[in-house]
Scaffold this motif. Sequence first.
Motif, PDB file in Angstrom:
ATOM      1  N   PHE A 230       0.941  -1.255  -0.059  1.00 54.76           N
ATOM      2  CA  PHE A 230      -0.041   0.161   0.004  1.00 54.76           C
ATOM      3  C   PHE A 230       1.076   1.166   0.086  1.00 54.76           C
ATOM      4  O   PHE A 230       0.398   2.207  -0.100  1.00 54.76           O
ATOM      5  N   GLY A 231       2.050   1.072   0.417  1.00 59.48           N
ATOM      6  CA  GLY A 231       2.989   2.202   0.468  1.00 59.48           C
ATOM      7  C   GLY A 231       3.764   2.266  -0.819  1.00 59.48           C
ATOM      8  O   GLY A 231       3.527   3.057  -1.828  1.00 59.48           O
ATOM      9  N   ILE A 232       4.943   1.496  -0.885  1.00 58.32           N
ATOM     10  CA  ILE A 232       5.779   1.708  -1.997  1.00 58.32           C
ATOM     11  C   ILE A 232       5.270   1.266  -3.546  1.00 58.32           C
ATOM     12  O   ILE A 232       5.458   1.862  -4.243  1.00 58.32           O
ATOM     13  N   TYR A 233       4.709   0.109  -3.499  1.00 54.89           N
ATOM     14  CA  TYR A 233       4.135  -0.439  -4.796  1.00 54.89           C
ATOM     15  C   TYR A 233       3.055   0.525  -5.202  1.00 54.89           C
ATOM     16  O   TYR A 233       3.076   0.597  -6.641  1.00 54.89           O
ATOM     17  N   ALA A 234       1.989   0.965  -4.513  1.00 57.77           N
ATOM     18  CA  ALA A 234       1.115   1.788  -4.921  1.00 57.77           C
ATOM     19  C   ALA A 234       1.382   3.020  -5.528  1.00 57.77           C
ATOM     20  O   ALA A 234       0.919   3.633  -6.268  1.00 57.77           O
ATOM     21  N   ALA A 235       2.492   3.573  -4.696  1.00 54.06           N
ATOM     22  CA  ALA A 235       3.076   4.919  -5.052  1.00 54.06           C
ATOM     23  C   ALA A 235       3.692   5.012  -6.280  1.00 54.06           C
ATOM     24  O   ALA A 235       3.632   5.876  -7.202  1.00 54.06           O
ATOM     25  N   VAL A 236       4.548   3.764  -6.703  1.00 54.05           N
ATOM     26  CA  VAL A 236       5.103   3.771  -7.925  1.00 54.05           C
ATOM     27  C   VAL A 236       3.930   3.653  -9.068  1.00 54.05           C
ATOM     28  O   VAL A 236       4.171   4.155 -10.048  1.00 54.05           O
ATOM     29  N   LYS A 237       3.023   2.798  -8.673  1.00 54.62           N
ATOM     30  CA  LYS A 237       1.907   2.634  -9.722  1.00 54.62           C
ATOM     31  C   LYS A 237       1.163   3.831 -10.136  1.00 54.62           C
ATOM     32  O   LYS A 237       0.913   4.068 -11.212  1.00 54.62           O
ATOM     33  N   ASP A 238       0.996   4.842  -8.867  1.00 53.68           N
ATOM     34  CA  ASP A 238       0.199   6.123  -9.113  1.00 53.68           C
ATOM     35  C   ASP A 238       1.255   7.228  -9.539  1.00 53.68           C
ATOM     36  O   ASP A 238       1.142   8.420  -9.720  1.00 53.68           O
ATOM     37  N   HIS A 239       2.486   6.733  -9.860  1.00 49.53           N
ATOM     38  CA  HIS A 239       3.469   7.937 -10.080  1.00 49.53           C
ATOM     39  C   HIS A 239       3.602   9.158  -8.938  1.00 49.53           C
ATOM     40  O   HIS A 239       3.733  10.193  -9.261  1.00 49.53           O
TER      41      HIS A 239
END
Length: 331
Positions: A230-239
């Motif tokens: 919910f932190g790192i992977y999601a942030a990369v997905k959302d740029h």
Amino acid sequence: MPVNQLAEASIVASARIHLGLISMHAGGPRMNGGIGFAIVNPIANVNAKLNYRFTIRDSRPIPLLEHELDELIRDVEVVRLENGLRPATITIFGPIRSHVGMGSGTAIRLAILEALFALNGQSPADKALVANSKRGGTSGVGVTSYFSGGMILDLGRPTDGSLPTPSSQSNRLVSAATILPTLRMPDWPLCVCIPERIRAKTQREEVEFFERVLPLAIQDSYRTCYEAVFGIYAAVKDHDYQAFCRAVTSIQTTTWKALEWNEYGGALQRLKGQVERFGVDCVGMSSLGPSLFCFATPQTLARLVEAQLSLNCEIYKTRPNNSGRVLRLLP
């Protein structure tokens, strides 16, 4: 290309940042898992030329220790003989260091094997190369990012009752099905800081660390999983750069990552504080360290590079790698 027309193969493989292992408690349905991403440098270059005798030479500024090189030669020679591959002279060069948390061992092994197969006119599937490398048993980040680059989130493997060990000591492979879709990393600039005066951990010390601190409590794995997904992977997905930096900062305080930091006493924390005073947006430790990475504006990173002597670090200004290794075949 016919075998008799190919005499040389060259591979450039980049480093990777490993942000953390995830499922490190006992009794869960899956174990290990991890999250990380490839970067464009520092790199490892592997050059292979057909020869009457099989040799591996490590020509990097800081090469493998003699017993480590002997082990590498033995392992690759087994694969060569089992597959009937013609011998070659293999040279490792480039600035990437071993045992500093940058994934050099995995990248170099895969590059040597791929180059050797290529010289013999063969292109094994990625999964076959990984199996022959004896890497990827703890984390699938390095063995996946070698081929694809990008952000990797590995869901580990089914629990079998054993405790995790470092990838260098585990022959259990992570299947492709356990890797969530690889994400392209945004072109966010970062630096890698390799301390000159903080001794890196040996393979034996890394094994001892795992034996000493595991298993963790179940809630420790839960928190790391939340920060990773919910932190790192999601942030990369959302740029979302700000969310990414917050998550990188937060995952440093999870139990597993804090235990890794504690292995260096206060020395690495003091270096982290020095780096933060330059105004970077986040700082983390890659794998078991002691390499640090930090994201910041290009101007801030340039100032950091200029200060590498006073920081007693070797500092690389770099960017994420979204394409994996580069293979060149020469007649």
